[in-house]
Write a protein that holds these residues in place. Structure first.
Motif, PDB file in Angstrom:
ATOM      1  N   HIS A 275       0.783  -1.239   0.030  1.00  0.00           N
ATOM      2  CA  HIS A 275       0.085   0.095   0.167  1.00  0.00           C
ATOM      3  C   HIS A 275       0.882   1.341   0.067  1.00  0.00           C
TER       4      HIS A 275
ATOM      5  N   ASP B 228      -8.507   5.044   4.233  1.00  0.00           N
ATOM      6  CA  ASP B 228      -8.695   5.284   2.865  1.00  0.00           C
ATOM      7  C   ASP B 228     -10.231   5.817   2.549  1.00  0.00           C
TER       8      ASP B 228
ATOM      9  N   ASP C 130      -5.230   9.144   1.172  1.00  0.00           N
ATOM     10  CA  ASP C 130      -5.162   7.880   1.920  1.00  0.00           C
ATOM     11  C   ASP C 130      -3.978   8.188   3.310  1.00  0.00           C
TER      12      ASP C 130
ATOM     13  N   ALA D   4      -6.048  -7.922   5.919  1.00  0.00           N
ATOM     14  CA  ALA D   4      -5.932  -6.368   5.960  1.00  0.00           C
ATOM     15  C   ALA D   4      -5.573  -6.130   7.295  1.00  0.00           C
TER      16      ALA D   4
ATOM     17  N   TRP E  23      -5.109   1.528   8.579  1.00  0.00           N
ATOM     18  CA  TRP E  23      -5.232   2.219   7.389  1.00  0.00           C
ATOM     19  C   TRP E  23      -6.419   3.005   7.069  1.00  0.00           C
TER      20      TRP E  23
ATOM     21  N   LYS F  85       4.406   5.647  -3.014  1.00  0.00           N
ATOM     22  CA  LYS F  85       3.581   6.755  -2.803  1.00  0.00           C
ATOM     23  C   LYS F  85       4.238   7.920  -1.959  1.00  0.00           C
TER      24      LYS F  85
END
Ligand SMILES: [Zn+2]
Length: 290
Positions: free
Chosen positions: A17, A86, A110, A228, A84, A21
């Protein structure tokens, strides 16, 4: 407490993830969560995450950028977790009594929050140029899942130990990443008493313990793989066979799982599988079973 398998699963999740980024902002919310001041947190703003690594129970978010390679090292401690988000909730997080410890916003909207439950705040974040600058990383022993962590190395480490095997397995400077829960699980899988002095183990017992250690950690990593971040805690709990299961039947022999409690933790074991049927003294436990 997240241990090697959960931190490894978080690493895999974050690798998928985060890499590639750009970090927009890093906002420490809780007092004292950030343990370093040079380089400043601003040094990773506008910079890309290039890798996500792990050192024992530390996560290592590596960034590139004009200042050179930097490492944001996260230790979740006993009650910390990663959530997390988002998208991230709008507006700046307010300082307060909530569990939010640090927020990292990505340029895409995010990001993730580090949270810590309870009143004892131990979650720690370091921003450094080299992970070895963090004392907790520098003192780590070998990673027990590393290719070159063989039975001879394990035996050599234990031979130099003065304490009991339960404490040796949890000693981060001896072996990195194992905590209270997985040391209980490993000792149960090996049929070893937690109170046995580490250097009194026979070569056969050491070999059995080595196999139990690798198998227990590998299976836990595999169970967590692909989950997750939000589901890892429940998965850890459901996969444990003795830890946190006082009073339940042992899945191997059916005997009642017992515990020995200390001021800040407790250990769990099966008398039939591990101590020749002997129940170890525990004042709290004997009160419960009256
Ligand atoms: Zn048993």
């Amino acid at each position: 407490m997240p241990e090697l398998p959960e931190v490894e699963a978080l690493r895999v999740f974050l690798d998928a993830h985060l890499v590639g980024k750009e970090i927009a902002r890093v906002l420490p919310v809780a007092i004292s969560v950030l343990k370093t001041y040079d380089p400043p947190l601003g040094a990773v703003e506008g910079v890309e995450v290039t890798a996500v690594g792990r050192h024992g129970k530390f996560l290592d978010l590596t960034t590139g950028g004009p200042a050179g390679e930097l490492h944001l090292l996260v230790h979740l401690a006993r009650a910390g977790w990663l959530r997390w988000q988002d998208p991230l909730p709008p507006g700046p997080p307010g300082p307060g009594k909530g569990p939010l410890a640090l927020r990292t916003a990505l340029t895409g909207g995010d990001g993730f929050d580090l949270t810590e439950a309870g009143t004892t705040k131990r979650l720690a974040v370091h921003l450094v140029r080299d992970p070895q600058e963090v004392p907790g990383v520098a003192r780590l022993g070998p990673d027990p899942l590393a290719e070159d962590f063989g039975p001879e190395r394990f035996a050599a480490l234990l031979a130099g130990e003065r304490g009991r095997i339960k404490g040796a397995l949890r000693d981060q400077s001896l072996i990195a990443g194992i905590g209270n829960a997985y040391s209980d699980e490993i000792l149960h899988a090996a049929g070893t008493s937690p109170f046995k002095p580490a250097r009194n183990l026979t070569p056969e017992e050491t070999a059995t313990l080595y196999t139990a250690l690798r198998t227990t950690l590998r299976e836990a990593v595999e169970r967590s793989h692909g989950l997750a971040a939000g589901r890892l805690k429940a998965e850890k709990k459901s996969g444990l066979r003795v830890h946190g299961r006082t009073g339940e039947p042992c899945p191997v022999c059916g005997d009642t799982i017992r515990e020995v409690s200390f001021s800040d933790s407790s250990l769990h074991y099966c008398p039939t599988c591990q101590t020749g049927g002997k129940v170890l003294a525990d004042r709290r436990m004997s009160r419960l079973l009256k």
